[in-house]
Design an enzyme around this catalytic site. Structure first.
Site, short mmCIF file in Angstrom:
data_model
loop_
_atom_site.label_atom_id
_atom_site.label_comp_id
_atom_site.label_asym_id
_atom_site.label_seq_id
_atom_site.Cartn_x
_atom_site.Cartn_y
_atom_site.Cartn_z
CG ASP A 152 20.46 12.79 22.31
OD1 ASP A 152 19.92 12.45 23.42
OD2 ASP A 152 20.66 13.64 21.94
CB SER B 26 21.82 13.67 26.49
OG SER B 26 20.62 13.57 27.10
CB CYS B 27 23.46 15.39 21.22
SG CYS B 27 23.93 13.87 20.92
CB ILE B 28 26.11 19.96 23.58
CG1 ILE B 28 25.80 21.43 23.91
CG2 ILE B 28 27.58 19.71 23.22
CD1 ILE B 28 26.04 21.76 25.46
N GLY B 91 22.17 19.57 25.47
CA GLY B 91 22.49 19.08 27.19
C GLY B 91 21.38 19.02 27.89
#
Lengths: 207, 160
Positions: A152, B26-28, B91
């Site tokens: 990601d 890292s995405c939330i 995150g």
């Protein structure tokens, strides 16, 4: 140029360039592990960012990912992914270890990063020679986790300028000995601005 | 019905649906929930905010726009705006590096943007499992409002 506007000829040319680059990378890998390394003809896929984890075999698949930025005359990212089992086979060939657990030691991480570095350098130097551009890989970074989580970061970089990703995907396979088959995926994710550079140069090559 | 929320998507639903987001690095993932009406939403966002301020691209790509849009959709779907509570997951900083401080990592910025957006919208943040360097899966049970976080690498389950 948006990825979607690439035509068949441009995609085929990109595939051919990647084939040469991957060929160099496979030679380097084969010398490193002392095994024949077979290479599948690269597939060039243009896909929505959200679909990338599916192309990797699902977001939850455990993978070792090694990523590098491409620096120099063109920008982008390289991501190499090895299914966990393949990463372990690779380490056995490199370091002569047996019976490893799921976790990676410091030595393992460093060896895998080095593999990443060698593959990326071989690929980028072949690509750079063809395009007459200087392409330099950054220091490799490694993560050992779910495919979706590993990839990601790269998707975030791409999503700054669009919703599409171009993936150049190749499978490396070691000798067809069922004990030591090594499978890997190699992704080149050019920034859209960099893609313009590539496409223009590809046009010139076709001349 | 497929209740999977993939990257840059937001999805709302009601009990007994369970919304899922997989492979968060890292995405939330931001979950919003109305405990009275058992209706909620889950977003899987990539970037803290849209720098130009003009909405474009996929709805859930940006943390701030994604949250606002989920709130609107939930209210239209019958949720009480004042009862909404939030939980955030993800995150992380998957690739540890010496030249990228934790403060500046995209994962940390996504988490900060989620906190700031929720504060601005006066939605209480009632649970979080953020940061670190591990990937996470989330299951958001809209019957109970519970979030189950699963970290495949450590084989650890956390309930929020």
């Amino acid at each position: 140029m948006p990825f979607r506007e690439l035509n068949h000829v441009q995609l085929d040319t990109f595939k051919e360039i990647s084939n040469i680059g991957m060929g160099h990378a496979a030679t380097a890998l084969s010398q490193l592990i002392g095994q024949t390394v077979r290479l599948r003809v690269p597939q060039v896929t243009i896909t929505e960012i959200s679909q990338v984890p599916e192309h990797l075999g699902g977001a939850e698949q455990l993978m070792v990912g090694i990523t590098m930025q491409v620096l120099g005359d063109a920008r982008g990212s390289i991501m190499m992914l090895f299914p966990q089992e393949s990463a372990h086979h690779l380490l056995c060939s490199l370091l002569g270890h047996q019976d490893r657990g799921q976790a990676l030691s410091e030595e393992d991480v460093s060896a895998l990063k080095e593999v990443g570095n060698i593959l990326a350098s071989a690929y980028l130097s072949a690509l750079g020679n063809l395009l007459k551009k200087v392409l330099i890989p950054s220091v490799p970074l490694l993560a050992n986790d779910m495919a979706g989580a590993v990839v990601d970061n790269v998707l975030i970089e791409l999503s700054r300028s669009g919703d599409l990703a171009m993936m150049v995907e190749t499978d490396f396979t070691g000798e067809q000995n069922r004990e030591t088959t090594i499978k890997g995926h190699f992704f080149l994710l050019p920034d859209p601005a960099t893609l313009d550079i590539f496409v223009n140069l590809v046009g010139e090559l076709h001349g | 019905m497929d209740n999977r929320v993939s990257i840059a998507q937001t999805r709302i639903g009601r009990a007994p649906a369970v919304l899922r987001a997989c492979g968060l690095g890292s995405c939330i993932a931001v979950g919003l929930y109305d405990p009275q009406n058992h209706i909620g939403g889950l977003g899987h966002m990539l970037l803290p905010s849209n720098p130009e301020g003009s909405p474009y691209g996929m709805e859930g790509k940006y943390v701030d726009i994604g949250i606002s849009r989920m709130v609107d959709e939930l209210v239209r779907g019958g949720a009480r705006r004042d009862d909404l509570v939030a939980k955030i997951v993800g995150g992380a900083n998957m690739f540890e590096t010496t030249y990228q401080t934790l403060i500046n990592s995209i994962g940390a910025r996504n988490a900060r943007s989620a906190r700031e957006t929720l504060a601005r919208l006066a939605i209480p943040l009632v649970g979080e499992e953020v940061g670190g360097n591990r990937g996470r899966n989330v299951e958001f049970d809209l019957a109970t409002g519970k979030m189950l976080v699963y970290c495949a690498r450590d084989d650890e389950r956390i309930s929020l």
